[in-house]
Design an enzyme around this catalytic site. Structure first.
Site, short mmCIF file in Angstrom:
data_model
loop_
_atom_site.label_atom_id
_atom_site.label_comp_id
_atom_site.label_asym_id
_atom_site.label_seq_id
_atom_site.Cartn_x
_atom_site.Cartn_y
_atom_site.Cartn_z
N SER A 27 0.84 -1.19 0.00
CA SER A 27 0.00 0.00 0.00
C SER A 27 0.87 1.23 0.00
CB SER A 27 -0.91 0.00 1.24
OG SER A 27 -1.72 1.15 1.24
N TYR B 250 -0.68 6.33 -3.39
CA TYR B 250 -1.35 6.45 -4.67
C TYR B 250 -1.73 5.11 -5.29
CZ TYR B 250 -0.32 11.33 -4.24
OH TYR B 250 -0.28 12.62 -3.78
N ASP C 70 -2.75 0.67 -4.22
CA ASP C 70 -2.76 -0.50 -3.35
C ASP C 70 -2.61 -1.73 -4.24
OD1 ASP C 70 -3.53 0.56 -0.56
OD2 ASP C 70 -5.03 1.47 -1.87
N VAL C 71 -1.87 -2.73 -3.76
CA VAL C 71 -1.63 -3.93 -4.55
C VAL C 71 -2.14 -5.14 -3.77
CG1 VAL C 71 0.10 -5.35 -5.71
CG2 VAL C 71 0.40 -2.87 -5.60
N ASP D 133 11.96 6.04 -13.45
CA ASP D 133 12.10 5.62 -12.05
C ASP D 133 12.72 4.24 -11.97
OD1 ASP D 133 11.97 5.89 -9.31
OD2 ASP D 133 9.88 5.26 -9.14
#
Length: 478
Positions: A29, A32, A34-35, A146
């Site tokens: 989490s 921006y 949540d998995v 990134d």
């Protein structure tokens, strides 16, 4: 026409998702996204459901992953769900670990006398996989923005895959690259119905410099260009499409990784956010922002505020990752942007016209200055006990002038990878059984950006000289 259903308070209540997936647990989490780990009901496949709460980040990730569909070293997007009144949910392959965990376990083995770090053959295999992933992005003119070890996920079989494209941008002008306003919905099986009710307009023209199965998406135009031609195209793009008088920020949209993040002892997220947010978000046709990426892997041009950069910022990050694979330590673990620049200069020397012609045009070049570094230690001192070939690889990437950084394809051809010991098969890679678990160093496992300090905090850097200039002020750090 029926009104749209009310926005669900939870991914668990969205009928279009729970009809196809059993949600097993939340595995990560951030501010921006949540998995969740989930099981696809049709075939029991374990997948990751990434619920993205930011439109900009979701749009970019879907667009990039559609273009890179079928690339073996890019995470797989199976399908996605997105309605105007709901957060996007991306269904992705579930990968339990990442390169940061590989590095951490190798460090433990080295310290415990259990075989010692990462062997040369294993190192070569990891590097080649990273190069493959970066190359397919760059051949499609996608800058990831990134790259870092925790965004390089690893399968149980040792396959490394680039992930977390929430900050990615496509760097070609309209007419040469995908120009649709929204990503095209698709499923892994094109024979099945689409997952969302409102179909987006297609973006089906993507550049690719290779006809192999690694690159691109359907409807490709294959374009071959040399390094010199690439820079020419990019310069034309910058002059035509980028409004350099504005700096529209990217929203703070990135989660730490697609399915996992590492509990590193010296994780940069513990003291700083990845990049700064601005309410206005980002204009796809406007300027790029320098506030992207994670500080330890951020190129000097970004640290000096550049908004007209290219794929080369990924190449700098790649060099930092390769150095970290060699030494099991981050190359430049800065605690702020100023400290980051100071660490880089202590190794490479001062940034000037000799080391990078044109650097004086960087937005913040005359605002922040450092005393002359008389004796920079050089990258050799950071890569003790490494071979000349390994040091050379890093040097070809970690250099000030972006035009001098070697491309991923150029590095593929290095004789280093053809010499003994040869790259090991995937089956011989040391792959952690899972991400290093939540321990005392990382109670939650995922860090919330909202609770982090700003990258721009100078309070910890002792004395500084502030001088008023005709254009504002200058800060000099002794």
């Amino acid at each position: 026409m029926d009104p749209p259903p009310p926005k669900s308070w939870s991914i668990h209540t969205r009928p279009e998702i729970i009809q196809k997936y059993e949600i097993l647990e939340r595995v990560g989490s951030g501010a921006y996204s949540d998995v969740y780990r989930a099981r696809r009901l049709s075939d029991n496949l374990i997948v990751a459901l990434k619920e993205v709460h930011d439109y900009q980040s979701a749009f970019r990730e879907i667009e990039a992953l559609q273009i890179l569909h079928n690339s073996p070293n890019v995470v797989v997007l199976h399908e996605y769900f997105w309605r105007e009144d709901e957060d996007a949910v991306l269904v992705m392959e579930f990968l339990k670990t990442d390169l940061a965990s590989v590095i951490k376990e190798a460090k433990k083995r080295e310290g415990g006398g259990g075989g010692g770090g990462i062997g040369v053959g294993e190192l070569k295999r990891w590097i080649l996989q990273i190069l493959s992933g970066v190359d397919v992005c760059h051949r499609n003119m996608i800058v990831h923005r990134d790259l870092k070890p925790s965004n390089l996920l690893v399968s149980d079989e040792g396959v490394l895959k680039l992930a977390d494209f929430g900050q990615a941008r496509i760097l070609l002008e309209s007419g040469y690259v995908a120009s649709g306003e929204n990503p095209q919905p698709y499923e892994e099986d094109p024979g099945e119905p689409l997952s969302q009710a409102d179909a987006f307009r297609p973006s089906d023209i993507t550049p690719d410099t290779d006809t192999s199965s690694q690159g691109g998406f359907r409807g490709q135009e294959h374009v071959t260009m040399s390094k010199e031609e690439y820079f020419k195209v990019l310069d034309e793009l910058k002059s035509k499409n980028l409004d350099k008088d504005t700096n529209v920020q990217d929203g703070d949209t990135s989660c730490l990784a697609t399915c996992t993040t590492s509990d590193r002892e010296d994780d940069p997220f513990k003291s700083s956010c990845s990049f700064e947010a601005e309410e206005a978000g980002d204009n796809r046709e406007g300027s790029l922002t320098s506030c992207v990426g994670t500080r330890w892997y951020r190129a000097p041009e970004l640290l000096y505020g550049s908004t007209s950069y290219g794929l080369e910022i990924d190449l700098w990050s790649l060099g930092c990752i390769l150095a970290e694979l060699c030494t099991l330590q981050p190359l430049f673990p800065g605690t702020s942007d100023i400290d980051q620049l100071s660490r880089i200069m202590s190794v490479l020397g001062n940034l000037n016209e000799e080391t990078w012609p044109g650097c004086v045009k960087l937005p913040d070049y005359r605002t922040i200055s450092f005393n002359k570094v008389e004796n920079p230690i050089g990258l050799e001192a950071c890569l003790l006990n490494r071979t000349a070939e390994e040091i050379s690889l890093v040097k070809k990437l970690v250099c000030y002038d972006p035009s001098r950084r070697a491309t991923a394809m150029e590095l593929f051809n290095e004789k280093y990878f053809k010499e003994e010991p040869l790259p090991v098969p995937l089956s011989e890679l040391h792959v952690p059984s899972s991400k290093n678990g939540q321990d005392e160093d990382s109670p939650g496992g995922w860090y919330d950006y909202d609770e982090m300090d700003s990258d721009s905090d100078f309070e910890d850097f002792g004395p500084m000289n502030v001088t008023t200039t005709s254009t504002g002020f200058s800060i000099e750090f002794p």
